[in-house]
Enzyme design. Structure first.
Site, PDB file in Angstrom:
ATOM      1  N   LYS A  27      43.125  37.376  44.510  1.00  0.00           N
ATOM      2  CA  LYS A  27      43.261  38.655  43.810  1.00  0.00           C
ATOM      3  C   LYS A  27      44.095  39.631  44.630  1.00  0.00           C
ATOM      4  O   LYS A  27      45.030  40.256  44.125  1.00  0.00           O
ATOM      5  CB  LYS A  27      41.890  39.244  43.496  1.00  0.00           C
ATOM      6  N   GLU A  45      41.434  32.962  54.600  1.00  0.00           N
ATOM      7  CA  GLU A  45      41.154  31.523  54.513  1.00  0.00           C
ATOM      8  C   GLU A  45      42.148  30.822  53.588  1.00  0.00           C
ATOM      9  O   GLU A  45      42.647  29.732  53.884  1.00  0.00           O
ATOM     10  CB  GLU A  45      39.724  31.289  54.003  1.00  0.00           C
TER      11      GLU A  45
END
Length: 497
Positions: free
Chosen positions: A183, A189
């Site tokens: 988003k 990660e």
């Protein structure tokens, strides 16, 4: 009036007593919607409790809150924005619904272009994300795939290389599409995994790795800065929360793998549940009644957990999905106005798959000292072509477990005594397809929202996940001055100087 006090002190019969006093209880406390049969009859809700909860809902302005949610009003108070996941399936402000429709058409166009070979010969897809950017697509894939999909899809979320490396060993880099779902387009990660995939593509001789990347994000400008061509960036609205985002372009990899018609069915099923939720009175409103059950067991009976068991292998990931949806939404200690919450917030959601779970955790459910409301899910139409005994045995085990939890059994041998009177609900799907799965997930979303309204909390922020990230970043940067002695010792043991 203290509505919670009335609920907590309401006299309730045993489950057996409720059925004895009302021969039509199984019929009255069951509902059908979008190919799903919802059976609440084996809970302790009765008409008196229902009336008390309706008074609480009125005091909490639940009707107004539902209207605010489904009309695109600013309902996420702490972040000063709407929560517009329902607009992705057609319910919301006219502007947001139209914007979602246009973005879906853009997504549909890219799916068609890839199917037509615009990005070359694609056989496999690596979808990178974390949280809602991965849990939703992975759930949809596992639930709806039939085995003859045009593309192989691997959804990777964990930063652990043990998750990604086997996929890189299995896939052909020349024929792989990389999908980055974030988003904010800053998720640490996800981008560590993305760099590893791009390195792999380069090492395998892919001349233009960035030419085989699709970005799914609410920050398209950041994807452009990262080097992805605008034609392969699929935006979605900032007002769609991560754990509610599978309806948006985050579902792109699934739409590509399973076909856009499956994704359309998913949206249609969710839209049906949206309309049910928006239009029905509380005593006939399935997500509302489910939330009443949740709050009764949490507040009046002191239950801290709720167990979910899917008696269908295709729904293995549903408990994982619900953990994020419910605990990230409602795992709060403050009310929407910032004052302290003085009662239990979200239940701890856990579960598994039947019949495996019967030989693992059902001992505690039947004879343990914890009272755990149980939710069973099953599907009438089997997802396989093996002998009918497989599916018949599966469903009958499901139904028998809920009956046994309620009935119990007495014995002169205390080791073989089952107290019974343990509540459960059962959700029985006609079939597991895009429509029913969409309705099912939307049901859980709305149930989560109602629980939040009854508690008075904001379910749309998730600041609790930030502190751990900040401290991890500090450790990565070598700044451990703020760490305790234990953490410093662990770091030094793992990474000796």
């Amino acid at each position: 009036m203290d509505h919670w006090n009335a609920i907590e002190n309401h006299p309730v019969s045993t489950l057996d007593g409720l059925f004895e006093s009302d021969p039509k209880r199984a019929e009255i406390w069951s509902f059908e919607q979008s190919g799903i049969y919802f059976d609440f009859s084996k809970t302790h809700l009765d008409n008196g409790l229902l009336q008390e909860f309706q008074k609480l809902a009125d005091a909490k302005d639940l009707s107004e809150q539902i209207e605010a949610l489904t009309s695109g009003a600013v309902i996420n108070i702490s972040e000063n924005r709407a929560a517009e996941h329902t607009a992705e399936r057609g319910t919301g402000s006219a502007t947001s619904v139209e914007n979602a429709r246009l973005l879906k058409n853009r997504m549909r166009g890219l799916v068609q272009a890839i199917d037509d070979g615009a990005l070359g010969d694609i056989e496999s897809i690596i979808h990178l994300g974390i949280g809602g950017s991965a849990l939703g697509p992975e759930l949809l894939l596992e639930a709806l795939k039939i085995g003859d999909e045009k593309y192989q899809l691997a959804v990777i979320s964990n930063i652990d290389g043990c998750a990604l490396e086997p996929v890189l060993e299995r896939f052909d880099a020349q024929k792989t599409l990389l999908v980055i779902a974030s988003k904010s387009f800053t998720t640490a990660e996800t981008f560590l995994n993305a760099r590893s995939v791009i390195d792999w593509m380069t090492e395998q001789g892919v001349s233009d790795p960035f030419g085989k990347i699709v970005a799914l994000t609410a920050k398209p400008e950041k994807a452009v800065e990262w080097g992805i061509d605008e034609s392969r960036i699929l935006p979605f609205s900032e007002t769609v929360g991560g754990r509610y985002s599978l309806w948006s372009s985050i579902g792109f990899s699934v739409a590509l793998t399973l076909g856009f018609e499956v994704f359309d069915d998913l949206l249609a099923g969710a839209a049906e549940m949206d309309q049910h939720f928006k239009s029905n009175a509380f005593d006939q409103n399935i997500p509302v009644i489910a939330a009443f059950c949740d709050q009764y067991y949490s507040q009046a009976r002191g239950c801290e957990t709720r167990a979910v068991f899917a008696y269908d292998e295709r729904l293995t990931l549903l408990p994982d999905y619900l953990q994020q949806l419910e605990m990230e939404s409602n795992g709060k200690s403050v009310l929407a106005d910032g004052t302290a919450l003085d009662r239990h917030s979200s239940a701890i959601v856990w579960g598994g798959v039947g019949t495996d779970a019967q030989h693992a955790v059902f001992q505690l459910l039947h004879q343990g000292t914890h009272l755990v409301p149980v939710e069973f899910l099953a599907v009438i139409e089997p997802g396989h072509s093996l002998a009918t005994e497989h599916h018949q045995g599966l469903l009958l085990n499901c139904f028998a477990q809920s009956a046994a939890l309620m009935a119990g059994s007495t014995s002169d041998d205390s080791n073989r005594n089952y107290p019974g009177d343990r509540p459960s609900t059962t959700l029985l799907l006609d079939d597991l397809d895009g429509r029913t799965l969409g309705a099912l997930i939307a049901f859980y979303e709305h149930r989560t929202f109602v629980n939040a309204v009854l508690l008075g909390i904001n379910p749309f922020d998730q600041f609790g996940v930030e502190l751990g990230k900040e401290m991890a970043n500090a450790l990565l940067a070598g700044d451990s001055n703020q760490m305790d002695a234990s953490t410093e010792t662990l770091k030094n043991r793992a990474f000796p100087a």
